[in-house]
Design a protein around this motif. Structure first.
Motif, PDB file in Angstrom:
ATOM      1  N   GLU A  84       0.832  -1.205   0.000  1.00  0.00           N
ATOM      2  CA  GLU A  84       0.000   0.000   0.000  1.00  0.00           C
ATOM      3  C   GLU A  84       0.865   1.252   0.000  1.00  0.00           C
ATOM      4  O   GLU A  84       0.568   2.219  -0.717  1.00  0.00           O
ATOM      5  CB  GLU A  84      -0.916   0.002   1.229  1.00  0.00           C
ATOM      6  CG  GLU A  84      -2.022  -1.039   1.186  1.00  0.00           C
ATOM      7  CD  GLU A  84      -2.808  -1.081   2.495  1.00  0.00           C
ATOM      8  OE1 GLU A  84      -2.460  -0.314   3.417  1.00  0.00           O
ATOM      9  OE2 GLU A  84      -3.757  -1.892   2.585  1.00  0.00           O
ATOM     10  N   ILE A  85       1.933   1.250   0.778  1.00  0.00           N
ATOM     11  CA  ILE A  85       2.826   2.412   0.831  1.00  0.00           C
ATOM     12  C   ILE A  85       3.442   2.677  -0.542  1.00  0.00           C
ATOM     13  O   ILE A  85       3.531   3.815  -0.996  1.00  0.00           O
ATOM     14  CB  ILE A  85       3.929   2.193   1.887  1.00  0.00           C
ATOM     15  CG1 ILE A  85       3.326   2.197   3.293  1.00  0.00           C
ATOM     16  CG2 ILE A  85       5.012   3.265   1.778  1.00  0.00           C
ATOM     17  CD1 ILE A  85       4.314   1.842   4.390  1.00  0.00           C
ATOM     18  N   VAL A  86       3.867   1.617  -1.221  1.00  0.00           N
ATOM     19  CA  VAL A  86       4.463   1.770  -2.548  1.00  0.00           C
ATOM     20  C   VAL A  86       3.443   2.331  -3.532  1.00  0.00           C
ATOM     21  O   VAL A  86       3.723   3.277  -4.280  1.00  0.00           O
ATOM     22  CB  VAL A  86       5.005   0.421  -3.054  1.00  0.00           C
ATOM     23  CG1 VAL A  86       5.412   0.525  -4.524  1.00  0.00           C
ATOM     24  CG2 VAL A  86       6.188  -0.034  -2.213  1.00  0.00           C
ATOM     25  N   ARG A  87       2.249   1.775  -3.543  1.00  0.00           N
ATOM     26  CA  ARG A  87       1.219   2.226  -4.484  1.00  0.00           C
ATOM     27  C   ARG A  87       0.781   3.660  -4.226  1.00  0.00           C
ATOM     28  O   ARG A  87       0.381   4.378  -5.154  1.00  0.00           O
ATOM     29  CB  ARG A  87       0.001   1.301  -4.400  1.00  0.00           C
ATOM     30  CG  ARG A  87       0.238  -0.101  -4.950  1.00  0.00           C
ATOM     31  CD  ARG A  87      -0.971  -0.969  -4.721  1.00  0.00           C
ATOM     32  NE  ARG A  87      -0.842  -2.304  -5.312  1.00  0.00           N
ATOM     33  CZ  ARG A  87      -1.719  -3.278  -5.126  1.00  0.00           C
ATOM     34  NH1 ARG A  87      -2.785  -3.083  -4.363  1.00  0.00           N
ATOM     35  NH2 ARG A  87      -1.533  -4.463  -5.697  1.00  0.00           N
ATOM     36  N   GLU A  88       0.849   4.097  -2.979  1.00  0.00           N
ATOM     37  CA  GLU A  88       0.416   5.451  -2.627  1.00  0.00           C
ATOM     38  C   GLU A  88       1.493   6.498  -2.872  1.00  0.00           C
ATOM     39  O   GLU A  88       1.220   7.695  -2.807  1.00  0.00           O
ATOM     40  CB  GLU A  88       0.010   5.492  -1.146  1.00  0.00           C
ATOM     41  CG  GLU A  88      -1.236   4.676  -0.841  1.00  0.00           C
ATOM     42  CD  GLU A  88      -1.435   4.453   0.655  1.00  0.00           C
ATOM     43  OE1 GLU A  88      -0.564   4.923   1.442  1.00  0.00           O
ATOM     44  OE2 GLU A  88      -2.434   3.815   1.041  1.00  0.00           O
ATOM     45  N   SER A  89       2.713   6.068  -3.172  1.00  0.00           N
ATOM     46  CA  SER A  89       3.820   6.994  -3.367  1.00  0.00           C
ATOM     47  C   SER A  89       3.650   7.814  -4.643  1.00  0.00           C
ATOM     48  O   SER A  89       3.152   7.319  -5.662  1.00  0.00           O
ATOM     49  CB  SER A  89       5.141   6.226  -3.440  1.00  0.00           C
ATOM     50  OG  SER A  89       6.203   7.079  -3.815  1.00  0.00           O
ATOM     51  N   GLU A  90       4.105   9.058  -4.602  1.00  0.00           N
ATOM     52  CA  GLU A  90       4.067   9.916  -5.793  1.00  0.00           C
ATOM     53  C   GLU A  90       5.002   9.403  -6.879  1.00  0.00           C
ATOM     54  O   GLU A  90       4.848   9.736  -8.054  1.00  0.00           O
ATOM     55  CB  GLU A  90       4.461  11.346  -5.407  1.00  0.00           C
ATOM     56  CG  GLU A  90       3.470  12.039  -4.475  1.00  0.00           C
ATOM     57  CD  GLU A  90       3.895  13.442  -4.123  1.00  0.00           C
ATOM     58  OE1 GLU A  90       5.019  13.835  -4.524  1.00  0.00           O
ATOM     59  OE2 GLU A  90       3.126  14.148  -3.449  1.00  0.00           O
ATOM     60  N   GLU A  91       5.984   8.593  -6.502  1.00  0.00           N
ATOM     61  CA  GLU A  91       6.946   8.061  -7.461  1.00  0.00           C
ATOM     62  C   GLU A  91       6.434   6.819  -8.182  1.00  0.00           C
ATOM     63  O   GLU A  91       7.050   6.367  -9.152  1.00  0.00           O
ATOM     64  CB  GLU A  91       8.256   7.723  -6.739  1.00  0.00           C
ATOM     65  CG  GLU A  91       8.926   8.906  -6.078  1.00  0.00           C
ATOM     66  CD  GLU A  91      10.128   8.488  -5.266  1.00  0.00           C
ATOM     67  OE1 GLU A  91      11.236   8.396  -5.850  1.00  0.00           O
ATOM     68  OE2 GLU A  91       9.979   8.243  -4.059  1.00  0.00           O
TER      69      GLU A  91
END
Length: 327
Positions: free
Chosen positions: A172-179
């Motif tokens: 979830e953290i990865v998918r929510e990242s602006e990058e």
């Protein structure tokens, strides 16, 4: 599933640039040399100068230090984890990684900007404009601190980076990242030691050029190693590479464990419930050598010093490169 990247995943010192006549060392088989990697260039030649810098590279491991390490390990064995707690930690490891990532948001982690120094083949073969279709799989992607630096350096319009993790929260953290860019990146939940034979979403057998394992394999129980290696063998193309970095035997983190933390020999549970194993070069050669060609295994042994408190701390990491045979 990248363990505690903010606290233990320190930035390696730049590799030494070797003269042309020295570069042939990289072609010598592992059994014929002791130093397949060269980690850093700050050597402690005068013991009186130990407090002049915060860190020294390729430090010597003498008999006194070896004896002290073995003494600490012996004390740990006197009071291992209770049978009840061991069953708990071994049966629900995903729960503790989810809690870890809920408690430690993305800003807790640091991007691994040293990747080009440690694993240059990714940038030479996968991220160049003319690299062609290439697939990178990072196992234990954590908060994206490996995949995002690779993506930032990418010039290849046909590159695909898959980030998988044991923890739903990490994904979830990865998918929510602006990058996060769906054009180039995919993030999903996957267990490296999945015994069902299921592969990461979007990947098929023999479709991956690079598998990245940075402080990930140590989170597996020893009984899971064989399945994990089999799963990677199914994913890699012939000639594909596994790029590995993890904890080495007698690392400071291992010797700091107190009573009630030892699960099995060299395998521990941290205070937050996550698990960690500390490897030797011989173990890695055995684990990966059953399926892959062991191109290189090296020990990055570093002395960190607290100049104010006059304390010495030894960090020991192992690094390896394993190749899937073409035939």
């Amino acid at each position: 599933m990248t363990p505690h990247a903010g606290s233990v995943d320190h930035k390696p010192v730049a590799l030494v640039e070797r003269a042309p006549e020295e570069r042939s060392m990289w072609d010598i088989p592992r059994t014929e040399r002791d130093d397949p990697f060269q980690f850093g260039q700050r050597y402690l030649e005068d013991e009186n100068a130990v407090w002049d810098h915060n860190a020294w590279d390729h430090v010597k491991w003498d008999e006194e230090q070896d004896a002290l390490a073995k003494e600490k390990i012996a004390k740990q064995r006197e009071n291992p984890v209770s049978t009840f707690d061991k069953n708990l930690y071994m049966s629900t490891p995903a729960r503790y990684w989810d809690l870890f990532y809920r408690n430690n948001k993305a800003n807790f982690f640091k991007d691994r900007k040293w990747l080009q120094l440690e694993f240059p083949s990714i940038y030479q073969r996968a991220t160049q404009a003319d690299s062609g279709p290439k697939t990178i799989l990072e196992v234990g992607c954590g908060a994206g601190n490996t995949m995002f630096p690779i993506l930032a350096a990418n010039k290849n319009p046909q590159l695909k980076i898959f980030g998988v993790d044991f923890s739903h929260r990490a994904v979830e953290i990865v998918r929510e990242s602006e990058e996060f860019d769906p054009k180039y990146t995919v993030a999903d939940v996957w267990d490296l030691a999945d015994e069902s034979g299921a592969l990461p979403v979007g990947l098929t057998e023999h479709s991956v050029d690079f598998i990245i394992l940075i402080f990930v394999f140590s989170a597996l129980a020893p009984g899971q190693w064989e399945t994990a290696v089999q799963n990677m063998d199914r994913l890699l193309k012939p000639g594909g590479e596994i790029l590995f970095r993890d904890y080495g035997r007698y690392d400071m983190a291992q010797l700091r464990f107190r009573s009630g933390r030892l699960l099995e020999d060299s395998f521990y549970v941290r205070g937050d419930g996550t698990r960690v194993y500390f490897f030797t070069e011989e173990e890695l050669n055995t684990i990966f050598g059953k399926k892959f060609e062991v191109e290189r295994i090296g020990t990055d042994r570093r002395l960190l010093v607290n100049r104010k408190r006059k304390l010495k701390m030894f960090r020991i990491w192992l690094q390896g490169k394993f190749i899937k045979p073409i035939s």
